[in-house]
Write an enzyme that holds these catalytic residues in place. Structure first.
Site, PDB file in Angstrom:
ATOM      1  N   GLU A 272       0.810  -1.225   0.000  1.00 40.47           N
ATOM      2  CA  GLU A 272       0.000   0.000   0.000  1.00 40.47           C
ATOM      3  C   GLU A 272       0.837   1.266   0.000  1.00 40.47           C
ATOM      4  O   GLU A 272       0.441   2.288  -0.556  1.00 40.47           O
ATOM      5  CB  GLU A 272      -0.960   0.006   1.198  1.00 40.47           C
ATOM      6  CG  GLU A 272      -2.227  -0.828   0.990  1.00 40.47           C
ATOM      7  CD  GLU A 272      -2.022  -2.303   1.269  1.00 40.47           C
ATOM      8  OE1 GLU A 272      -0.959  -2.672   1.807  1.00 40.47           O
ATOM      9  OE2 GLU A 272      -2.928  -3.107   0.954  1.00 40.47           O
TER      10      GLU A 272
ATOM     11  N   HIS B 269     -11.828  -4.747   8.667  1.00 46.18           N
ATOM     12  CA  HIS B 269     -12.268  -4.641   7.270  1.00 46.18           C
ATOM     13  C   HIS B 269     -13.648  -4.009   7.151  1.00 46.18           C
ATOM     14  O   HIS B 269     -14.357  -4.261   6.190  1.00 46.18           O
ATOM     15  CB  HIS B 269     -12.291  -6.025   6.603  1.00 46.18           C
ATOM     16  CG  HIS B 269     -10.945  -6.619   6.340  1.00 46.18           C
ATOM     17  ND1 HIS B 269     -10.138  -7.114   7.332  1.00 46.18           N
ATOM     18  CD2 HIS B 269     -10.240  -6.770   5.186  1.00 46.18           C
ATOM     19  CE1 HIS B 269      -9.006  -7.566   6.807  1.00 46.18           C
ATOM     20  NE2 HIS B 269      -9.038  -7.368   5.516  1.00 46.18           N
TER      21      HIS B 269
END
Lengths: 326, 343
Positions: free
Chosen positions: A60, A129
């Protein structure tokens, strides 16, 4: 006019901008050949090829850093961070790098990029999440922050984000991906920083964002049919820039303010808006502003628990009714 | 110009004249300029005219000079907070750098960035980054743009040995290798990350070069105090990048003469270590090199005097420069020039 899902609108919005401008490029994990883990980017790899739609490793920091370097030197990258929770592993770029480079360089550097991300709860994915983290970004000078609630706005706001000269964080709600809406044919481009009154009403203003917009609308229907309370629902759409005028205008007409926020309570976006309204429209109010939020908890995985954590239609309606009856 | 017979000592020493006199003089000038400007920055700090923090490259000049001399004008530099040297090496005026360190209105960013964020886009200096490792992925992005547009420009990214243990280093190396990006990662291994020796906290002897194999890259270790050696390694890396050969990772062995930052007297160094490295001071070494190639003493002295004069002039200009006006405080947060977040 066509009926489109929110996830198909994402792909159509990206395609609209990539077809318009060859400098728009797209990178992220599983976005190309796989079409995205949420199937929101299906067809783009085939349409625009591997030079413009690039699959990345699970890195990321590399994704956001590369997007920044490309933006600084003239491209208009769209970067995908699969889950907004993962912002925590690349937050340096969001908080320290592309948000600040224009200012620190005294205007020499620019970062016209878009970070798209899957945000929000409802998938039973648990605490890492499922979060709503708009407020992580809203507090950083230099960023713009938007969160569409329907397929038409996905395209319009995405186009506005890509064309914007500043870095924009674009929150897509995971639970909205399968939802459908009418979308006009042809190019759609919105302006950042405009809220939308999605249901006019005279008794109370409900401010909502993303998944909370359909819930606020449903609560408004209940309140009307069961209690005769006529709520105005405002889809905030853009947290930065914030359309304070539309919000203050609505409060000026209804005299009551409710924010409906998916984020945990502390420092949610509604707190800033309540503060603005208290400061600038205090004497318009007929009662205390009320924030309806998820409690100050990590999100649980079990459906029965997750369902009661988020503001539900019933909780929203009940809270508004109780406030107005007092 | 040096006469032909003056070159004899170099030939006798078996030295290769692949670099040429003009480039050698340039390599020398850049190193002297960095040395004098950094020393001046330290002096001005002692006078409380340089505020905040500053991280000097005293002793590390050959790395900046070698890479800058091998660059082309479209190449893009990405620096760390120890970035004064790489900024000056791209030809940014000394006054602009000292002005920023002194937080004056004539500084590169009018005092809005400070010592750790020197940026001069017009010179290809695309920022100095103060979060360890952050700029390696950013350099990848600039290289991606060059690759996408077919410009043949190269992004070069300078960082210290300490950076090799942070995640962004490894993410960027893999990313650049997989995408075959025209980017050069330059590790200035000065033996200490901040106060702790890099060897005490790293699993391999050469923190950058020994990791290169993990990304399919060759192992490159260079004498970072020899500007010629750096120049040669840099030239090869630029050629590879421009040729579509992908990234390079170059580890330059060097030493900083001062502490990590202005707050650090560097008392952790073993006795004699500094002296040993000062005997291999890159500027002293290079002066000897120039003489070996027959460059006359007066040519060297003229460069020294010219640089000193320019540093003096820059210092005086900065001392006389106004502080930044307060109205720039809220400018350039957003592209519209201001900081408005609401209507």
């Amino acid at each position: 006019m066509a009926e489109l899902t929110y996830r198909d609108a994402v792909a159509r919005g990206i395609a609209q901008e990539m077809a318009r401008d060859p400098d728009v490029v797209f990178l992220g994990e599983d976005i190309g050949k796989a079409g995205g883990v949420f199937k929101a980017t299906v067809g783009l790899y085939e349409q625009f090829g591997p030079l413009r739609v690039r699959d990345t490793p699970i890195s990321e920091q590399a994704i956001l850093g590369a997007a920044m370097g490309a933006a600084m030197t003239g491209l208009k990258p769209i970067a995908e961070i699969m889950f907004s929770d993962f912002f925590a592993v690349c937050f340096d770029y969001i908080a320290n790098e592309f948000a600040k480079s224009r200012y620190m360089s005294n205007g020499q550097l620019k970062c016209p990029l878009v970070v798209r991300t899957g945000n929000g709860a409802g998938s039973r994915f648990g605490a890492q999440h499922s979060q709503s983290v708009e407020n992580w970004c809203m507090m950083i000078p230099g960023l713009k922050v938007v969160a569409p609630s329907n397929p038409r706005d996905v395209i319009g706001l995405l186009a506005a984000a890509v064309r914007d000269p500043d870095p924009v964080i674009f929150f897509e709600h995971k639970s909205l991906y399968p939802t459908k809406g009418e979308v006009p044919d042809g190019e759609i481009v919105d302006a950042l920083g405009s809220a939308k009154i999605v249901r006019p009403g005279k008794d109370a203003t409900l401010l909502a964002l993303a998944l909370m917009v359909p819930r606020a609308l449903a609560a408004a229907e209940t309140l009307k049919s069961e209690h005769g309370i006529d709520c105005e629902v405002v889809d905030v759409r853009s947290l930065v820039p914030l359309d304070t005028q539309t919000i203050l205008g609505s409060v000026g007409r209804t005299h009551r303010l409710f924010t409906v926020e998916e984020n945990p309570r502390l420092c949610g976006w509604g707190a800033e808006i309540v503060s603005i309204v208290a400061d600038e429209a205090f004497y318009d109010l007929d009662g205390p502003p009320v924030r309806i939020t998820t409690p100050h908890i990590p999100l649980p995985a079990a459906d029965i628990l997750e369902d009661v954590a988020l503001p539900t239609v019933e909780r929203i309606a009940e809270r508004v009714r109780r406030s107005l009856e007092n | 110009m040096a006469k032909v017979e003056d070159r004899a000592p170099a030939a006798a020493a078996g030295l290769n004249d692949d670099i040429g006199e003009a480039t050698r003089l340039r390599l020398y000038r850049i190193q002297v300029e960095i040395r004098e400007a950094e020393q001046r920055a330290f002096d001005l700090f002692l006078q409380n005219l340089v505020k905040g923090t500053s991280h000097l490259s005293l002793g590390q000049e050959a790395v900046a000079a070698g890479f800058a001399a091998a660059m082309k004008s479209g190449d893009l530099s990405f620096c760390t907070y120890r970035g004064h040297a790489h900024t000056l090496a791209r030809g940014v005026p000394i006054e602009k750098v000292l002005g920023e360190l002194m937080q004056r209105d004539n500084g590169l960013m009018r005092g809005k960035g400070g010592s750790m964020h020197l940026t001069s886009a017009e010179h290809g200096v695309m920022g100095s980054y103060a979060i360890i490792g952050a700029h390696l992925p950013i350099a990848c992005g600039a290289a991606w743009r060059a690759q996408y547009k077919g410009t043949k420009d190269v992004a070069v990214c300078f960082f210290g040995d300490g950076t090799t243990n942070i995640g962004a280093f490894h993410e960027a190396l893999n990313f650049a290798a997989v995408w075959k990006l025209p980017v050069i990662f330059v590790c200035e291994n000065n033996l200490y990350m901040e106060y702790t020796p890099i060897g005490d906290v790293t699993a391999v002897q050469h923190p950058a070069a020994d990791r290169a194999a993990a990304y399919g890259l060759p192992r490159i270790v260079v004498d970072g105090n020899d500007a010629d050696a750096v120049y040669r390694a840099a030239s090869a890396a630029y050629a590879k990048a421009r040729d579509g050969g992908g990234p390079s990772l170059v580890e330059c062995m060097t030493y900083r003469h001062s502490g990590h930052s202005r707050a650090d007297p560097a008392k952790y160094r073993p006795e004699g270590e500094l002296e040993k490295w000062k005997a291999r001071d890159p500027i002293k070494l290079y002066r000897e090199r120039l003489k070996q190639f027959g460059i006359a003493d007066n040519v060297i002295a003229e460069i020294d005097a010219d640089v000193r004069r320019r540093v003096d002039e820059a210092t005086e200009k900065c001392k006389a420069a106004p502080m930044p006006p307060r109205d720039i405080l809220t400018k350039d947060v957003y592209a519209d020039g201001g900081f408005a977040w609401r209507n």
